[in-house]
Structure formats: C-alpha cells, structure tokens
Design an enzyme around this catalytic site. Structure first.
Site, PDB file in Angstrom:
ATOM      1  N   SER A  97      -9.588   2.088   1.232  1.00 38.93           N
ATOM      2  CA  SER A  97      -8.250   2.578   0.918  1.00 38.93           C
ATOM      3  C   SER A  97      -7.218   1.487   0.679  1.00 38.93           C
ATOM      4  O   SER A  97      -6.240   1.721  -0.026  1.00 38.93           O
ATOM      5  CB  SER A  97      -7.756   3.516   2.021  1.00 38.93           C
ATOM      6  OG  SER A  97      -7.547   2.833   3.228  1.00 38.93           O
ATOM      7  N   LYS A 136       0.849  -1.190   0.000  1.00 39.97           N
ATOM      8  CA  LYS A 136       0.000   0.000   0.000  1.00 39.97           C
ATOM      9  C   LYS A 136       0.885   1.240   0.000  1.00 39.97           C
ATOM     10  O   LYS A 136       1.833   1.347   0.783  1.00 39.97           O
ATOM     11  CB  LYS A 136      -0.920  -0.019   1.228  1.00 39.97           C
ATOM     12  CG  LYS A 136      -1.926   1.114   1.259  1.00 39.97           C
ATOM     13  CD  LYS A 136      -2.908   0.935   2.408  1.00 39.97           C
ATOM     14  CE  LYS A 136      -3.942   2.051   2.436  1.00 39.97           C
ATOM     15  NZ  LYS A 136      -4.957   1.864   3.494  1.00 39.97           N
ATOM     16  N   SER A 154      -9.821  -0.628   7.019  1.00 37.99           N
ATOM     17  CA  SER A 154      -9.238  -0.681   5.673  1.00 37.99           C
ATOM     18  C   SER A 154      -8.321  -1.860   5.387  1.00 37.99           C
ATOM     19  O   SER A 154      -7.762  -1.942   4.302  1.00 37.99           O
ATOM     20  CB  SER A 154      -8.485   0.623   5.366  1.00 37.99           C
ATOM     21  OG  SER A 154      -9.387   1.685   5.270  1.00 37.99           O
TER      22      SER A 154
END
Length: 670
Positions: free
Chosen positions: A230, A156, A254
């Site tokens: 996200s 991420k 998330s």
C-alpha cells in the site's frame, strides 16, 4: 607596485586552477539521488532555488509517472504487466493549480480536487507558489526557513492534506474531496519548510498495490513486478527520484516492504512516536506514519520534524521524554559499530522451513552479517538452522501469555486440573514447553475467535474476529465524523458511495475485494480491544526480555524473504509463518524497525496458477532477475537512535542503494 604585481600573479594562478572559467554556464543541479543536504547546500550556495527544484522533479514526473500496465477494461478492470514500461504510476494527485497543471500536460485526473475544478483559493498555494515563497524568504534573510527547507515530498494518500484531495486511493463521492485541515504530521512538515508536491498512489484503504482512483503501481527496477503494497507509491516515487522523500504508513509491513522492493530506506518507528491524527480509517494501535528516503540520514532528518507528542493522538503520550535532545540526525552518521551487539534472528532465515524462493534473500543477509562483524559489531548468531530466542521464549511465554498458552495445549492442561505444578516446572525447566511456539509463531499468532467462552491462540487473520472487535469501523467512523463531509458521514456511506475495481483474485493478495472487506468491518456493533491489547503487551514484554537476556542492542533478519512477484500473478503461499510480505508482527507489537538496501537478487522463482498443484499454484524454474533485497534492524521501543547508528554504519560501508537503471537523468533538450 611589487604588491600589485604579486596580486596579479596570484589572481592568474587562481584562474589556472579554477575548474570553470569566467562566463561558463554553471553545471545543472542533478536531482537524481539528491539528498537533503545536497539540496540545501545548493540552495545556500545560490546554485539552486526551490522553484527550480520543483520544476526538476515535475520534469521527471512528466517523463516517468504514466500508466504502467495494460488496462483493456479500463482502470477498474483486469490488468496485465508491461515489460520496460518506462512508467511507474507512483503519484496520483499533483499539487498544481489548474493552469500550471495543463501547461505541464498533466491530465485532469491529477488535479488537486475533483470537487473544486476552479481551484483558485489564494489560501491554498500550490507547490510552485510555496517554492516561490521559500525563495523570496531566503533572498530576504539568507537563511533557510526550517530544517526541511526546499525538501520536496510525496504523501501517501491516507493522510489529510487540506489543499489536495484525500481519499485513501478510493473513488469515493465526497461532497468535498479535500479535508478541512492538514493531518498533524503534514502541518509539521510544512512548518519545517517542506514542499508537498504530490499525493502518492497507494493500495486502496492501505491494502494491496492498486487503487480505484489511482490505478496500478509498478516497480521501477522491473515494471512487470509488484511495488510492495500500500505504500508502494511513496517508495517508488522516492526510488525513481520523482521526489526527495515520501511519507508512508503501515499497519503491517507497508513502510518496510515497499522500501525493500524499491531499494530505499524505510523506518517503521516505535508506535506512539509519530502522530496518526488525520489518517483515513486508521489510528489503530498498529498504525504508524514514517519516512521513506534514499539514505538513512534523510530518514533521520524527516524524523526530527515529525516525531513528538500530539494531543490529537493519545498514543503519542509515550513519546514524551523519549526523543533525543540532540536529534535523530546526529546518530545517522556512523561508520563503526564497535560496542554494539546485534543478534541474528535465524528463525526467519532457516531455508529448510521455506522454499527455493527464499534462498537468495537469506544468502544476501548472511553476507550482511559478515559486514556487521567487519564494522566492529559483536554478533550473536546461533548459526544456520539455529534459534536466537527459543530458550528464552520457552521460559517466558507460559507466564506472559498464560491463559492463551494454556488453552493452546488442552492435553497438557486439562480443564479442572491444577495447572500450577506444570507451569512452575516449565519455568524452571523450559525444555518441558512444547515446541510449537517460536519467534515465527509469536510474530504471526493472534487471538482467535472465542469458543465455549474461552479464547485460544489462532491465525493472525482471526484477530479481527476475536482479538480486535470493531477497531476498523470505529476508526473509519471517527475519522469521517471529524472530517464532516456532507455526503459521506460514516463507513456505510463510504461503502455505498464509492467505485471499486472489479477483478479480485484469491491467489493474489494485491488484488482483493475492498468492498467486501469494508462491509465485513461495518458489521461490528461494539468496540472491544482487550484481548488483542493484552496479547500485544505480553509478546512485547517477552521479546524485550529475550533481548535483555542476550544483551542485544538490536536484532537483524531479512526484511522479507520473497522478492517482488509479477503483477497479477499469484503470490508466494504462506509456509511456517512466512508470508509473501515482510516479517512484520514484531513491528506490530510496537518495536521500531528500519530496512536498508542489502543488495540485489540474480534470479527469482515465480509462482503461476496451476489447478493440479496443491493450493492452486506451482513454483516455476528460476529466471534471471536483478531485484532489490532489504535487511531489517529492529530494536527496543524508542531506540531509534540505536537503529540510525547501525543502519548508517551498514549503509556507509556497503553502498547497496542503486538508482533504477531505466529511470535515470533526463536528457537535456538541444
């Protein structure tokens, strides 16, 4: 001679039963759904090299990682979904040198850096160069270099990688879009032999399902639908086998929400177990970095590498002495739950409190409860409409939340009166406690703004105003100061030197105005987290007490009730503490939770805008849709071994993980 004849005869028999005759081409390694064990077994058997593995993933990225929505106004404008797009836009940056990237046909937007187009620093090997070094070392020693040798990951983009641009999905004008050093978690992964292939797309600054730089992400099980927030790029890249596993992050749901939307396994581990060092704009009390994989065991294998104390993150001091010496992986191979007690949080499953949109997810978790019993678990289930924790909450909330509780009920506790007699009677007779505070409300109630010098219980959205003053600005500014960029030095710079998408939608939480939220955070003039921290500790202690009273090893409930909604459509409105997201605030109180695939819907109830309806939206009639549903298991802080036991046993008997049908193995060129 007789011995020789016997050997010849034996050799002939071996040839007859051998499935592959001499000279036949070896079977190609299938990367779709490949686990860490399968990959490493193939490497050790010399049927696969790390370089070959990276190329297999790159082939899938080339085939499936393109734009998946209509963008008539460009990347920053309005988008509309595309059915059966065949693309998911999960990965925004690829760890490839410019020449290699161009040979593969990936455009400049996927480059490792926008500020260093030459990208020729020999101290920054790309994914294929790292793979080649692993192959060379294995050829020399015959041994894997570490527990994640050859494991290919996406990260991420909220986490620093020294060799790839790191902007948290923003289109920001950094002088150098590469941070100077890896985040602690990234360094640990590399040291264990992992190959960082890509930065995953994300909701910009860890919010929503699109970013100003990477664009909109799509769900591989239905490309017209949301990817889950996200960490959607992390979860969807794993679901579609573009990588082996991914690193996700959550401050709310998330990790778990994208995992359930993408039929993967995601662990939100105990806060303080994994370092938050090198995380953009975060590091706050609620932030966690964790693994998303396709199996429970693979998540455990990653956890064995990333968990542990880091002096750069003071919260990890709580992990000291709490990590099992035998490792997490040893707990992720269970087939029985005998001796384990699991409570069912019916508070999250009461259909009478929600809408038709919740029903099928609840039904599937009901079936999972039956599976848990079959596996030998002792199940404490108050039954439909029941409450697992209510009597316990009634007894302990008045004392643990004390002033907050008293301020919530001024009619019962008038100013100037002696409050002790009623508080003492409530402890002895919990039925005197008003019924407003439930497991749902302590999961969504935060600290509201101050009124007349006092604090009150209020909606979670008010927490930033009255409960956690200045936290967001502090962690953004602290991160940027440590990064030391010449152009973006603080949050004010970041706001003024970035591009933003221009289509916020009040009915769609995935497409909110990021600039406004950053500007709001930037107004803070001081840091004061006392009220939020005290409230969090009180809720944590209360829930732990409730679990102890009922002698529970874990509790279970749907990861979230609402299936993935259509991209750019309104989200399901909040009702009775249930949002369109995952059940999350217990996790934010520090408890570890793992989501595991629990099956698929057969139909969904979507929302459409309707100005004549309450709230501006209405629920449509059901339509057929096979979409993933997840089940959560939540345990006491630092009880990840128990979660791995429960999750792996449930996984081994149900096998609900299914690869997305439209993103299967690539056809070989003839």
């Amino acid at each position: 001679m007789k011995l020789a004849n016997r050997l010849i005869t034996f050799s002939f028999l071996i040839m007859l039963v051998t499935p592959m005759s001499a000279g036949a081409a070896p079977k190609k390694f299938e990367v779709v759904e490949a686990t860490i064990t399968e990959i490493q077994d193939a490497i050790k058997a010399k049927r696969l090299t790390s370089t070959e593995l990276v190329n297999l993933y790159l082939g899938r990225i080339k085939a499936y990682n393109g734009t998946c929505v209509n963008e008539p106004q460009g990347l920053l404008g309005v988008v509309t979904p595309i059915a059966h797009a065949g693309q998911i836009n999960a990965l925004m940056t690829l760890n490839l040198r410019p020449a290699t990237r161009k040979q593969w046909g990936f455009d400049d937007r996927k480059a490792r850096s926008m500020t260093d187009p030459a990208d020729n620093d020999s101290k920054m090997p790309d994914a294929l160069e790292v793979a080649a070094a692993l192959d060379k070392e294995f050829a020399r020693t015959g041994k894997l270099v570490g527990p994640l040798h050859g494991v290919v990951l996406s990260i991420k983009d909220i986490l620093d990688t020294y060799d790839m641009r790191t902007t948290s999905g923003a289109d920001a004008e950094y002088a150098n879009d590469r941070p100077p050093v890896d985040a602690t978690i990234i360094k640990r992964l590399r040291d264990a032999g992992a190959i960082i292939l890509a930065k995953a797309n994300l909701g910009e600054y860890a919010g929503g399902s699109r970013s100003a730089f990477g664009g909109t992400m799509c769900n591989p099980y239905d490309t017209t639908r949301d990817v889950g927030g996200s960490s959607g790029g992390s979860a969807s890249s794993t679901a579609a086998s573009l990588v082996t596993c991914a690193i996700s992050e959550e401050g709310g749901p998330s990790i778990r929400m994208p995992s359930r939307f993408n039929n993967t396994v995601g662990l939100s581990q105990t806060q303080g177990l994994v370092s938050r060092d090198g995380e953009i704009g975060a590091g706050g009390l609620n932030d966690r970095n964790g693994a998303t994989c396709r199996t429970v065991e693979d998540v455990a294998r990653v956890m064995d590498v990333i968990a542990g104390y880091d002096k750069a993150d003071d919260l990890t001091v709580y992990s000291i002495g709490r990590i099992p010496k035998e490792g997490y992986t040893s707990y992720a191979k269970e087939t029985s739950l005998k001796g384990i007690t699991i409570g069912v949080a019916r508070e999250y499953m009461d259909k009478s409190l929600f809408t038709q949109a919740d029903s099928e997810s609840i039904d599937l978790v009901d079936k999972a409860v039956v599976d848990l019993r079959r596996l030998g678990a002792t199940v404490v289930d108050p039954g439909p409409g029941g409450s697992l924790f209510q009597s316990c909450l009634d007894q302990y909330i008045p004392q643990n939340l004390n002033a907050f509780f008293i301020n919530q009920f001024p009619a019962l506790f008038p100013a100037g009166a002696d409050h002790f007699p009623l508080l003492e009677n409530m402890y002895v007779n919990p039925s005197l406690v008003p019924g407003e505070i439930t497991l749902r409300s302590i999961g969504t109630i935060g600290l509201g703004a101050a009124r007349n010098g006092t604090t009150r219980l209020g909606p979670a959205g008010a927490a930033a105003e009255g409960g956690a003053i200045g936290e967001s600005k502090y962690y953004f500014d602290r991160y940027l100061k440590r990064r030391g960029d010449a152009n973006i030095k603080d949050l004010t710079d970041l706001i003024n030197k970035s591009k933003y998408y221009g289509a916020p939608d009040r009915l769609n939480a995935r497409f909110t105005d990021k600039k406004v939220s950053l500007e709001t955070a930037d107004k803070a003039m001081t840091l004061d987290l006392r009220l939020r921290n005290a409230h969090r500790l009180a809720v944590q202690q209360t829930v732990m007490q409730c679990m102890a009273v009922l002698k529970l090893d874990a509790i279970t409930y749907p990861t979230g009730n609402i299936p993935p909604s259509v991209i750019a459509a309104p989200v399901e409105p909040e009702i009775n503490g249930r949002t369109h997201q995952a059940w999350t605030l217990l996790g934010q109180m520090g408890f570890p939770a793992i989501t595991v695939p629990a099956g698929f819907t057969t139909a969904v109830y979507d929302r459409v805008a309707d100005s004549s309806a309450a709230g501006g939206t209405r629920l449509m009639n059901p339509m057929p849709a096979k979409l993933p549903v997840g089940i959560d298991f939540l345990a006491m802080p630092f009880s990840e071994p128990m979660l791995f036991k429960i999750a792996s046993a449930y996984e081994s008997t149900t096998h609900h993980r299914t690869s997305p049908p439209e993103f299967g193995p690539l056809k070989e060129k003839r």
